[in-house]
Design an enzyme around this catalytic site. Sequence first.
Site, PDB file in Angstrom:
ATOM      1  N   HIS A 223      35.510  44.656  47.769  1.00 41.76           N
ATOM      2  CA  HIS A 223      36.966  44.681  47.582  1.00 41.76           C
ATOM      3  C   HIS A 223      37.651  45.044  48.908  1.00 41.76           C
ATOM      4  O   HIS A 223      38.612  44.395  49.317  1.00 41.76           O
ATOM      5  CB  HIS A 223      37.299  45.688  46.471  1.00 41.76           C
ATOM      6  N   GLU A 224      37.124  46.058  49.587  1.00 37.33           N
ATOM      7  CA  GLU A 224      37.727  46.491  50.856  1.00 37.33           C
ATOM      8  C   GLU A 224      37.568  45.423  51.935  1.00 37.33           C
ATOM      9  O   GLU A 224      38.491  45.184  52.724  1.00 37.33           O
ATOM     10  CB  GLU A 224      37.096  47.812  51.330  1.00 37.33           C
TER      11      GLU A 224
ATOM     12  N   GLU B 297      45.944  43.468  45.891  1.00 36.76           N
ATOM     13  CA  GLU B 297      44.842  44.090  45.145  1.00 36.76           C
ATOM     14  C   GLU B 297      44.167  43.067  44.230  1.00 36.76           C
ATOM     15  O   GLU B 297      42.946  43.049  44.105  1.00 36.76           O
ATOM     16  CB  GLU B 297      45.346  45.271  44.312  1.00 36.76           C
TER      17      GLU B 297
ATOM     18  N   HIS C 105      40.192  42.823  51.488  1.00 38.86           N
ATOM     19  CA  HIS C 105      41.496  43.151  52.094  1.00 38.86           C
ATOM     20  C   HIS C 105      41.529  42.748  53.561  1.00 38.86           C
ATOM     21  O   HIS C 105      42.512  42.209  54.057  1.00 38.86           O
ATOM     22  CB  HIS C 105      41.757  44.655  52.008  1.00 38.86           C
TER      23      HIS C 105
ATOM     24  N   ASP D 267      40.333  41.900  44.479  1.00 40.92           N
ATOM     25  CA  ASP D 267      39.443  41.937  43.305  1.00 40.92           C
ATOM     26  C   ASP D 267      38.759  40.576  43.125  1.00 40.92           C
ATOM     27  O   ASP D 267      37.557  40.514  42.835  1.00 40.92           O
ATOM     28  CB  ASP D 267      40.225  42.274  42.033  1.00 40.92           C
TER      29      ASP D 267
HETATM   30 ZN   LIG Z   1      42.455  47.595  47.350  1.00 38.75          ZN
END
Ligand SMILES: [Zn+2]
Length: 422
Positions: free
Chosen positions: A276-277, A354, A280, A358
Amino acid sequence: MTPTLPALAVLAALIFTEALSALARWLNVRSLSLELPAPLRGIWSEEAYARSQRYLAASTRLGLAREGFSLACLLAFLSCGGVCWLDGAARAAFPGEVGAGLAFLGALALAQALLDLPFAAWSAFVVEARFGFNTTTARTFVLDRLKGLGLAVILGGALLAAVLWAFQTLGGMAWLAAWAVVTAFSGVLLVVAPTWILPLFNRFEPLPQGDTRQALEDYARDEGFALDGVFVMDGSKRSTKANAFFTGVGKRKRISLYDTLLDKMTPEQLVAVLAHEIGHSRLGHIRTGFWLGTLRTGLTLGLAQLFLGWGGLQEAFGATRPSIHVGLMLFALAWQPLALGLGALSNAVSRRFERQADAFAARAPGGPQALAEALKALSLANLSNLTPHPLLVALEYSHPPVLERLRLLAAHGPGPRPSGAA
Ligand SMILES: [Zn+2]
């Protein structure tokens, strides 16, 4: 204070914003449902669900009291000649405009922090403690505040001095100069915070060798992502709540896992969190976020410059002669409704990011299921509010509510590779 129309408009803007934010919190508590949402059955117990609702009610009550008290103090200060008195005292202590401005705004910030202190202590040692979260000792609590004060004086003071000086001496283009200074400052902070500032508050140590570290490094390598390291942060120094975050730019990107997270998740779930990071970073969210923040700063400073030219307003609040610092303080109040609106806008962008991160993580080896399980474990560890009111989500949530994230992950299907497969 003289109740002129502009002065009343400034107060109305402030009160409107506080009232809207309080309304959102009140609606949030009112909209709690008694039935444990289906996707979390089996992970959350009925008892934990009931406890999360008591926790929300208690922290909301404290938050409303905290904000109400702060607003009442501010209104008393403004209406009882506080501006005139403090401005006079600051000018008596420091003859120059920048010095007087620093003293005036610094004294206000210090007063606000001191008035908030009992609420901060009550939050940690009563509310958080009652629900089993608090691990902060009195020593950590005091040291945190002293370090925060030191940073505010050194970093905040230098930045504020530059902004005051720009508005004082550069005329109509001052906001542009101030914008450049604030942007450069935030850029530098982004780079130095992981190595100079965060370690003042927490200890960061490389994650020990083992299955988890291996899994995380393997995933980053397979993704072709240059990870500078996987660190464990002693989050348990303050709370049992868990989290993970990403810091750094360029080649110095690191992931930091709270130590409280490690025993709650499997290596596969932690890989999903890392994915997930990385999502980003890959999707440009960090860069876009920085530039959106910069745009917002420019807008704020440009409007502040226009606001400073508003004749008669400062006198209505008791200033004997107009100054940059009193003007900026009044601007900070009048600006509140727009700041809330811009905050809602940037939260909407953040929630979108976000959802995209995901979706990126759903393609990791554990599939959407691994991230879903990680989110469930995290929501339980933090007793998150499972059914936040839409108004509060719109105003304050930088992440979508956990049920929405689970629903979107479920829509991805079982994922590219079933859990445990090579
Ligand atoms: Zn996040």
